[in-house]
Design an enzyme around this catalytic site. Structure first.
Site: not given
Ligand code: DGL
Length: 273
Positions: A85, A200
């Site tokens: 993430c 993301c």
């Molecule tokens: N999957 C997360 C990232 O890589 C973000 C998603 C969220 O906003 O929770 O930034």
């Protein structure tokens, strides 16, 4: 203690690799890791009770993550943790390493350096959550690696949620995707954006819709494979995986009982609850 055993003089290790995200985005990294890092159990943790991370205030999210990791590391005893993430890594990776110095963390941060190396037009966009575009970490990457480029930071309010919906329900509103990615496309002095960094982990799941709705073709940089490769290189220093049958991969969602669509999705990725 960690479950490890000796086989013909070599220590074997059956501790899991923990993959962490706020939702299902980290599965884009799991997909690549399965190819490169077989033989170890995986634990997938989604802090979905706090989704979306992109909307959180930094101090509160940092505090939440440090508290959560104290529990997660104690419960799962991972051999390595992949923070799959960008929003979490750009905020907390240094703090987690400080707080848990014996743990191995792999972070996921915007691929600004490779984008700056590859761009021909010099116009690069970074598509991320509102949290990631605000981070000092992201600003520092631009200063250190892309000072010769024009980098547009695009904080998307809705794409992570749209990716969640697409993965669970198989449907996404293409007009909404088009509207979210539109600010990435810049024309300046006869040049055009030629690279969009998918900063993301949710976004690779929507990349075909992005290609379809983009005003012109660009190179979409997805870091999932690079993250899995980084995990692979760190795994080289660990005791060998005890890759004999019986490996069970587990998922844990902080909200508690996951909805049937989510269960189906995770079981498609090989996880049990
Ligand atoms: N999957 C997360 C990232 O890589 C973000 C998603 C969220 O906003 O929770 O930034």
């Amino acid at each position: 203690m960690a479950p490890a055993r000796r086989t013909q003089g070599r220590e074997m290790d059956s501790r899991p690799i923990l993959f962490f995200d706020s939702g299902i985005g980290g599965l884009s990294v799991v997909k690549e890791a399965r190819i490169l890092l077989p033989g170890r159990p995986y634990v997938y943790v989604a802090d979905d009770a706090a989704f979306p991370y992109g909307a959180w205030e930094e101090g509160a999210l940092l505090e939440r993550m440090v508290g959560l990791f104290a529990e997660l590391l104690d419960t799962h005893r991972p051999v390595m943790t992949v923070i799959a993430c960008n929003t979490a890594s750009t905020l907390a990776i240094h703090r987690l390493r400080e707080a848990f110095p014996d743990e191995i963390f792999v972070g996921t941060v915007p691929a600004i350096k490779p984008a700056a190396e590859r761009t021909r037009s010099g116009l690069v966009s970074v598509l991320a959550t509102p949290g990631t575009v605000k981070r000092q970490y992201t600003r520092d990457l631009i200063r250190d690696y892309a000072s010769r480029c024009h980098v547009r930071l695009v904080g998307s309010e809705n794409l992570a949620r749209l990716a969640e919906q697409y993965m669970r329900e198989g449907f996404v509103d293409e007009a909404a995707v088009r509207a979210e990615i539109a600010p990435c496309f810049v024309e300046q002095d006869g040049r055009r954006t030629d690279i969009v960094v998918l900063a993301c982990t949710h976004y690779p799941f929507l990349v075909n819709r992005m290609r379809k709705t983009a005003p012109w073709p660009v190179d979409w940089i997805d870091t999932s494979e690079a993250i899995a490769r980084r995990a692979l290189s760190l795994a080289a220093g660990l005791p060998p995986a005890n890759g004999e049958g019986g490996i069970v991969d587990r998922a844990h969602f902080t909200s508690g009982a996951p909805a049937p669509a989510l269960r189906r999705l995770l079981s498609g990725f090989g996880f049990q609850f």
